[in-house]
Write a protein that holds these residues in place. Structure first.
Motif, short mmCIF file in Angstrom:
data_model
loop_
_atom_site.label_atom_id
_atom_site.label_comp_id
_atom_site.label_asym_id
_atom_site.label_seq_id
_atom_site.Cartn_x
_atom_site.Cartn_y
_atom_site.Cartn_z
N ASP A 137 40.39 -22.25 52.29
CA ASP A 137 41.73 -22.48 52.60
C ASP A 137 41.43 -22.68 54.07
O ASP A 137 42.66 -22.82 54.21
N GLY A 138 40.39 -22.64 54.73
CA GLY A 138 40.36 -22.70 56.11
C GLY A 138 40.52 -21.11 56.65
O GLY A 138 39.83 -20.63 57.82
N TYR A 139 40.97 -20.16 56.20
CA TYR A 139 41.16 -19.31 56.55
C TYR A 139 40.54 -17.91 55.82
O TYR A 139 39.99 -17.18 55.80
N LEU A 140 41.01 -18.26 54.03
CA LEU A 140 40.54 -17.06 53.48
C LEU A 140 39.24 -18.03 51.93
O LEU A 140 39.50 -19.24 51.78
N VAL A 145 31.16 -17.23 42.23
CA VAL A 145 29.49 -17.20 41.63
C VAL A 145 28.65 -15.71 42.41
O VAL A 145 28.37 -15.25 41.83
N LYS A 146 29.06 -15.96 43.51
CA LYS A 146 28.63 -15.25 44.54
C LYS A 146 29.18 -13.23 45.05
O LYS A 146 28.54 -12.57 45.59
N ARG A 147 30.34 -13.64 44.27
CA ARG A 147 31.64 -12.24 44.18
C ARG A 147 31.92 -12.02 45.81
O ARG A 147 30.77 -11.09 45.88
N LEU A 148 31.87 -13.51 46.71
CA LEU A 148 31.76 -12.97 48.41
C LEU A 148 33.19 -13.58 48.85
O LEU A 148 33.50 -14.09 48.08
N VAL A 149 34.03 -12.83 49.34
CA VAL A 149 35.19 -13.02 50.04
C VAL A 149 34.84 -12.93 51.75
O VAL A 149 34.39 -11.50 51.91
N SER A 150 36.16 -13.76 52.28
CA SER A 150 35.77 -13.05 53.35
C SER A 150 37.27 -14.11 54.73
O SER A 150 37.30 -15.37 53.36
N VAL A 151 37.83 -13.36 55.25
CA VAL A 151 39.35 -13.99 55.66
C VAL A 151 38.27 -14.64 57.42
O VAL A 151 38.13 -13.36 58.06
N THR A 152 39.01 -15.37 57.82
CA THR A 152 38.62 -15.96 59.29
C THR A 152 37.15 -16.20 59.70
O THR A 152 36.37 -15.53 60.69
N GLY A 153 36.18 -15.72 57.83
CA GLY A 153 34.95 -16.22 58.40
C GLY A 153 34.34 -14.31 58.59
O GLY A 153 33.06 -14.33 58.62
N GLU A 154 35.03 -12.94 58.66
CA GLU A 154 34.92 -12.34 58.26
C GLU A 154 34.53 -11.62 56.64
O GLU A 154 35.62 -11.78 56.24
N GLN A 155 33.38 -10.55 56.85
CA GLN A 155 33.07 -10.65 54.77
C GLN A 155 33.92 -9.45 55.01
O GLN A 155 34.21 -8.60 55.31
N VAL A 156 35.28 -8.92 53.99
CA VAL A 156 35.60 -8.41 53.11
C VAL A 156 35.01 -7.54 51.78
O VAL A 156 34.69 -8.98 50.73
N HIS A 157 35.40 -6.70 51.69
CA HIS A 157 34.39 -6.02 50.38
C HIS A 157 34.98 -5.36 49.87
O HIS A 157 36.18 -4.81 50.08
N LEU A 158 35.18 -5.67 48.36
CA LEU A 158 36.75 -5.52 47.37
C LEU A 158 35.48 -4.87 46.28
O LEU A 158 34.63 -5.44 45.98
N THR A 159 35.72 -4.44 45.72
CA THR A 159 35.50 -3.04 44.40
C THR A 159 35.57 -3.65 43.22
O THR A 159 35.64 -5.70 42.96
#
Length: 245
Positions: A137-140, A145-159
């Protein structure tokens, strides 16, 4: 009203004439087609013969409990079902959502909230489901599939479990996923009562997504029932960045 909306058919199954009339007027004012049934048998017949796009179902019908209607529908139909009932207990809500209902509204209710929930349930699955497993959505940004999450382009690590919870929610945007469903799927059937696990994990997910726990925009709580992921593509304000008021 657009042709797309006027072609949408909504079936109301409720034995209260006043409720049906109120919903009929409200829905028709938005351009929807409305068909009505006041008994369980009539409702099931109309669901089979008129192919509605959404069913609004009361639980207290004169010839059968609405839950039995829901069970019958789920044997052969995936049409979205919104429960409309005076029964407000958490256990009742959880039972019907686990049985296949898509949403639950308690009487009395505000018509604007009701119409918003109708719009959510009628969103085409092709547009609400993440395209190719991707939500952005431009923010999140979430890549299932790749199990990747980022907020404002910064990768977030989730367990692993945090990502599994988020994946279940994102895969059914704007719809309630019950605590029981999440616990059974992620922790196993022996942990369906361990709701404190879930609260802790959801709290950590919100923190990592920079989602305000007091007024979350992504992972919303349905008290005592479960959680829903809010699809913010195109119609949500970006959250305040650190340092903004």
């Amino acid at each position: 009203m657009t042709e797309g909306i006027t072609s949408v058919r909504i079936l109301i199954i409720d034995d209260e004439e006043q409720i049906r009339r109120f919903l009929r007027i409200s829905l028709k004012s938005q351009g929807y087609q409305v068909i009505e049934a006041e008994t369980a048998d009539e409702g099931i017949e109309l669901a089979a013969t008129r192919t509605p796009d959404l069913i609004v179902l009361d639980l207290g019908l004169p010839d059968a409990d609405g839950k039995s209607v829901l069970t019958e529908l789920r044997h052969w139909s995936t049409v979205p079902v919104m429960i409309l009932s005076v029964r407000a207990s958490e256990s009742e809500k959880v039972a019907v959502l686990d049985a296949g209902a898509n949403d639950y509204v308690t009487k009395p209710f505000g018509i604007q909230e009701f119409l918003a929930r109708v719009r959510n349930l009628l969103r085409p699955r092709a547009t609400t489901m993440p395209d190719a497993g991707i939500y952005d959505d431009g923010y999140l940004h979430i890549d299932l599939v790749k199990r990747l999450v980022s907020v404002t382009g910064e990768q977030v690590h989730l367990t692993r479990k945090e990502f599994a919870i988020l994946k279940m929610l994102v895969s059914s945007p704007d719809q309630v996923i019950t605590q029981t469903q999440l616990l059974r799927e992620i922790w196993g059937p022996t942990h369906v009562d361990d709701t404190h696990y879930l609260r802790n994990f959801v709290g950590r997910i919100r923190q990592k997504l920079r989602d305000d726990s007091g007024e979350p925009r992504y992972v919303r709580t349905e008290p005592g029932v479960g959680y829903r992921f809010i699809d913010c593509r195109g119609d949500c304000r970006s959250p305040a960045q650190p340092g903004q008021s």
